[in-house]
Design an enzyme around this catalytic site. Structure first.
Site, PDB file in Angstrom:
ATOM      1  N   HIS A   1      -1.029   7.968   6.251  1.00 60.96           N
ATOM      2  CA  HIS A   1      -0.253   6.772   6.551  1.00 60.96           C
ATOM      3  C   HIS A   1      -0.990   5.457   6.343  1.00 60.96           C
ATOM      4  O   HIS A   1      -0.362   4.410   6.314  1.00 60.96           O
ATOM      5  CB  HIS A   1       0.236   6.816   8.010  1.00 60.96           C
ATOM      6  CG  HIS A   1      -0.827   6.469   9.007  1.00 60.96           C
ATOM      7  ND1 HIS A   1      -1.754   7.387   9.456  1.00 60.96           N
ATOM      8  CD2 HIS A   1      -1.117   5.300   9.627  1.00 60.96           C
ATOM      9  CE1 HIS A   1      -2.556   6.802  10.317  1.00 60.96           C
ATOM     10  NE2 HIS A   1      -2.202   5.540  10.435  1.00 60.96           N
ATOM     11  N   ARG A   2      -2.305   5.461   6.212  1.00 61.39           N
ATOM     12  CA  ARG A   2      -3.035   4.195   6.198  1.00 61.39           C
ATOM     13  C   ARG A   2      -2.756   3.389   4.937  1.00 61.39           C
ATOM     14  O   ARG A   2      -2.651   3.929   3.844  1.00 61.39           O
ATOM     15  CB  ARG A   2      -4.540   4.429   6.343  1.00 61.39           C
ATOM     16  CG  ARG A   2      -4.949   4.801   7.753  1.00 61.39           C
ATOM     17  CD  ARG A   2      -6.447   4.713   7.943  1.00 61.39           C
ATOM     18  NE  ARG A   2      -6.800   5.118   9.290  1.00 61.39           N
ATOM     19  CZ  ARG A   2      -6.934   4.279  10.322  1.00 61.39           C
ATOM     20  NH1 ARG A   2      -6.740   2.984  10.146  1.00 61.39           N
ATOM     21  NH2 ARG A   2      -7.258   4.734  11.509  1.00 61.39           N
TER      22      ARG A   2
END
Length: 366
Positions: free
Chosen positions: A202-203
């Site tokens: 998700h980063r």
């Protein structure tokens, strides 16, 4: 004593769950919970409040979906309004999100003491928004709850030491111990017969850079040909995958919807290993004695790498495949890097016993 606690994102809900429980058991303590709205998708927000029995927020600010600057600015404005109305003894912030920094800045500007849970973490990469958030929050705070000896050392190296630093252990370990017996099978989940990789992604450093995201997905598809991969997809990642035109090729790469904390524990207990760019899941893998490959170029949880529980792979396809082969059969022994499971009680006790250094709220000038 009245504490205003600021939360806004999934990892903060997990941490707040055990601290809120400790507050409710402490005579004379009152917690006012503020949800900034940073994670507003029901699968990333409300589900955690429901299944972890976190009190419903006293204030829901509804800020989310914008840029870092937009979100942080709007959060500061709305948090300040709450603080002026509630007049707390402390503001408690968690972790390293925009909600963390906004809560700290709103408080210090009007002279409300700030306590920071998960202080002292450093990746030493200032290009990460999370690194900027955690450094600025630590230097603004009055009381720093450091989860590990390494975090205490980082604070000492920056001139932050002494009575204001408490080696508290990690509240996420408290949560893992408390909730593991309540693990819940995700709806429709079936287990691969030969073990599987649990992956999250998700980063922004990965999802906002198509080349990095593509190389990670290529590695996951290659791994899935030999060992099934379960990938609960964060909304940010789903959008980025759609922009790439990525579609699983029918291999055992299972792209599923985000799950709540209890469902994630269910996956964790049953997987063979973890691959992630999440800070929290690196630790949770360790709590459940699963080897971890981190899909980043650095980590703030350096002690996991030093203990051999975690391997940094970056985003290159070849490096990820090598790290997977290196760790797939590794045994992670039980350890006590993150305390004894009583961190939340230590935090509440320290807040009750502490002397706020700035106890008078200043009303901002018109």
């Amino acid at each position: 004593m009245k504490v205003v606690a600021i939360v806004g994102a999934r990892p903060q809900f997990v941490k707040a769950a055990v601290v809120s429980r400790a507050f409710r058991r402490q005579p004379g303590a009152q917690e006012i919970l503020v949800h900034t709205g940073q994670h507003f998708d029901p699968n990333m927000s409300q589900v955690f409040f429901d299944e972890m029995e976190i009190p419903q927020p006293d204030h829901n600010l509804g800020v989310g979906g914008g840029t870092h600057g937009q979100n942080t600015g709007r959060m500061i404005e709305k948090i300040e309004e709450v603080l002026l109305a509630e007049r707390p003894d402390w503001v408690l912030v968690y972790g390293d999100t925009d909600s963390t920094l906004a809560g700290a800045l709103a408080a210090v500007k009007i002279h409300v003491p700030v306590a920071h849970v998960e202080a002292g973490l450093r990746s030493f990469n200032r290009r990460m928004p999370e690194e900027v958030n955690r450094v600025l929050t630590d230097h603004a705070a009055d009381l720093l709850f450091a989860p590990t000896d390494l975090a205490v050392g980082n604070l000492r190296n920056e001139g932050l030491s002494g009575a204001k630093v408490v080696r508290s252990g990690d509240v996420m370990y408290d949560a893992a111990l408390h909730y593991r017996n309540s693990a819940r099978r995700p709806a429709g989940a079936t287990l691969p017969e030969s073990g599987f990789v649990l992956c999250t992604l998700h980063r922004a450093e990965n999802t906002d850079h198509p080349d990095r995201l593509r190389s990670i997905l290529d590695a996951l598809e290659a791994i899935a040909e030999e060992m099934p991969v379960v990938l609960p997809v964060h909304p940010r990642t789903r959008q980025a995958m759609a922009r790439l035109g990525f579609r699983p090729k029918g291999s055992p790469l299972r792209v599923v919807d985000p799950v709540g904390y209890l469902e994630m524990i269910w996956w964790l207990e049953r997987c063979r290993m973890v691959m992630t760019d999440s800070g929290g899941l690196q630790k949770e893998a360790y709590f459940f004695q699963k080897p971890c490959v981190t899909l980043r170029d650095e980590t703030e949880w350096v002690e996991l790498v030093e203990a051999g529980a975690n391997v940094l792979a970056g985003a290159g396809t070849k490096a990820i495949l090598e790290a997977w082969a290196q760790t797939r059969d590794r045994v992670v022994p039980a350890g006590a890097l993150y305390g004894d499971g009583n961190s939340a009680r230590q935090i509440v006790r320290a807040l009750m016993e502490g002397e706020p250094s700035r106890a008078t709220i200043t009303i901002p000038a018109e």
